[in-house]
Each structure stands twice: as C-alpha cells, then as structure tokens.
Design an enzyme around this catalytic site. Structure first.
Site, PDB file in Angstrom:
ATOM      1  N   ASP A  23       0.818  -1.215   0.000  1.00  0.00           N
ATOM      2  CA  ASP A  23       0.000   0.000   0.000  1.00  0.00           C
ATOM      3  C   ASP A  23       0.849   1.261   0.000  1.00  0.00           C
ATOM      4  OD1 ASP A  23      -2.519   1.235  -0.062  1.00  0.00           O
ATOM      5  OD2 ASP A  23      -2.535   1.514   2.100  1.00  0.00           O
ATOM      6  N   SER A  37      -7.688   5.166  -0.024  1.00  0.00           N
ATOM      7  CA  SER A  37      -7.807   3.892  -0.739  1.00  0.00           C
ATOM      8  C   SER A  37      -9.264   3.447  -0.710  1.00  0.00           C
ATOM      9  CB  SER A  37      -6.929   2.823  -0.092  1.00  0.00           C
ATOM     10  OG  SER A  37      -5.574   3.209  -0.106  1.00  0.00           O
ATOM     11  N   GLN A  62      -5.285  -1.555  -7.231  1.00  0.00           N
ATOM     12  CA  GLN A  62      -5.939  -0.700  -6.247  1.00  0.00           C
ATOM     13  C   GLN A  62      -6.609   0.480  -6.935  1.00  0.00           C
ATOM     14  OE1 GLN A  62      -4.052   2.374  -3.470  1.00  0.00           O
ATOM     15  NE2 GLN A  62      -4.235   0.628  -2.092  1.00  0.00           N
TER      16      GLN A  62
END
Length: 291
Positions: A204, A228, A278
């Site tokens: 991440d 996110s 993502q």
C-alpha cells in the site's frame, strides 16, 4: 533487532480473543487515520491464522469502508466460508467502535504444479547503487510544513530505494509510473504466512500516488483528499520481506475522482512474486473550499 522492526512485528502479533476473533494494535504515523496497509496486513494474518500453513494464500480482495482510528485497537472477525479439497476461503471484517471499517476476502490453495510463465522484470539499477529514501527525505524536509517534519524523518521499518527519485512535494506533472526497491531493514525470522502479511502491508506504500503523478497532485496539498477504496493482491511465488523486492506500478486511468493503479513485485533474481491492483479516491477541492 532494530527498534522500528520490533515495533512493526509487535503490530503483527495479533491477540486471539476467540476461535475466529483477533485483535490488532494500531499506530499513528502522521496520517489522519490508520495506514490502510496495516489494516490489510493484519486482516490477512487473522484469516491465515485459521488456515493450515500448507495452504498458502494466493489472493485477497478488500474494501476500505471507513477511516481507521489509531487511538484504539482493531478487532478482526474471521468467517470460515469454505474448506474444500484444494481451496479454502475466508472472509474478514475489521471492526472499530462497533462498526466495520474494512472487509477482506482471501483464498488459499494447496501447493500444486502446473503450467507456468511470467512477465519479465524491468531492467533497472541494483538497489545497492541507489540512494535511500531517508537520504532523499533529508533533502526535502525544509520544504514541508513544520507539523509534518518529525513524522517525515522518523526511521521506518521498511527501506525504499526509488529507481528514479520523485519529488513528493512537487506539483509538476509526471508519467504515471513508479519503480522502487524495498525491504524490511532487519531480518524477519518468521513463517511465510507473516512474510505474506507484511507484503500486503508494504504493497500500500505509494501505490495510490502513481495515479496522481500526471496531475501534479501530492499528499501534502491542503486541497487534495486521498483515500484507498479497494485493494487486491495475487501471490505467485515465495519471497522474503527482508530481501530486496522491486515494486513497479503504473496507472492506466484516472477519472470520476478515482485513480486506478496496478503493481508488480519481483525478487532481485527476476521472479515475479505478487501482482497488485488498487483504486483510490483522488479528489481535489477548490482552493477556497472549507474541505
């Protein structure tokens, strides 16, 4: 063991409350909420604690539902969806203040042989020839607002060495591609289960920022809102989180206040160990907006 790594491993030492119930500690890191990678990594570890180690995780799909509060722990409720002959499925709900902040589904498989191919690793300089992110941050710290400087310079458990250093404060548009070497800065003597959870944590870092590069946006702009939305990973091969890994990410699309990002993670010998996807919120408010 270096103190930042000790602190990181403490965060991944989940407390088991019941057969399918775990509790993880949180940590403030200069952001307004808990780092999404920490929640993803802890949730994956909670799910993995209910699966035999001979069935490694091969994929996860997750949604970030609410900002995490770093003042209280997170409770992970694991649901045992299926235990089949070859595959095992788990679903995890991360809870704070009685409400879900994150959900994850993970799939595990017995180890099998089969057809095999992979994309080639990009040709990049070796990590030993590149500047550390700590050295790069030292050059930028005076340009940051004072309230961010201590967190910006705090020693981190993960070292990053960008192939092409980018100024994270610059508003100059750049191509939506990032290549960076990374590893945990001290040896992690643990099972592959924990190494995979730590890779989810590391995956991440910086990924959402890839979609921001063509638009001159960065996390330090007061009128920029980032978060996110979802996160997916596929694990392909074994690796160690304390040995150099190359993370290449690119963004094929941004629109509707969202940016799409894809990533590939390679061992130093060129083996592809994981793929990542993502989508993130990248909303830019007017300079006179109260937001």
């Amino acid at each position: 063991m270096k103190a930042p790594v000790q602190e990181l491993l403490h965060l991944f030492d989940l407390e088991q409350l019941e057969d399918n119930l775990f509790r993880g500690q949180t940590q403030a890191n200069g952001q307004r909420s808990v780092f999404g990678g920490l929640v993803a990594g802890q949730a994956l570890l909670a799910a993995s604690r209910t699966v035999p180690e001979e069935r490694p995780v091969h994929s996860l799909h997750a949604y970030f539902l609410r900002p995490g509060d770093f003042n209280v722990p997170i409770v992970y409720d694991v649901e045992r969806i299926r235990d089949g002959k070859s595959f095992t499925t788990r679903r995890v709900k991360a809870i704070q203040h009685g409400r879900p902040i994150f959900s994850l589904a993970a799939s595990y498989q017995v180890i099998e042989e089969g057809a095999s191919h992979q994309a080639s690793m990009p040709e990049v300089p070796a990590p030993e020839t590149l500047d550390t992110d700590q050295a790069i941050r030292m050059k930028l710290v005076e340009r940051l607002p004072e309230q961010y400087r201590n967190d910006f310079l705090t020693e981190r458990p993960v070292e990053f060495r960008p192939v092409t250093p980018l100024d994270p404060i610059s508003s100059e548009p750049k191509a939506p591609v990032r290549e960076v070497w990374f590893k945990v800065i001290d040896r992690v003597d643990a099972s592959p289960v924990l190494h995979r959870a730590l890779l989810a944590y590391c995956s991440d870092f910086g990924l959402m920022g890839t979609a921001m590069l063509p638009h001159g946006m960065n996390f330090w702009q007061a009128n920029t809102q980032c978060a996110s939305i979802d996160h997916a990973m596929w694990f392909h091969n074994d690796f160690r989180i304390d040995e150099w890994l190359l993370y290449r990410s690119d963004s094929p699309f941004a629109g509707g206040a969202r940016g799409m990002n894809f990533g590939s993670i390679y061992r130093q010998d060129g083996t592809l160990v994981a793929s990542v996807a993502q989508e993130g919120l990248i909303r830019q408010h007017r300079s006179d907006s109260p937001a």
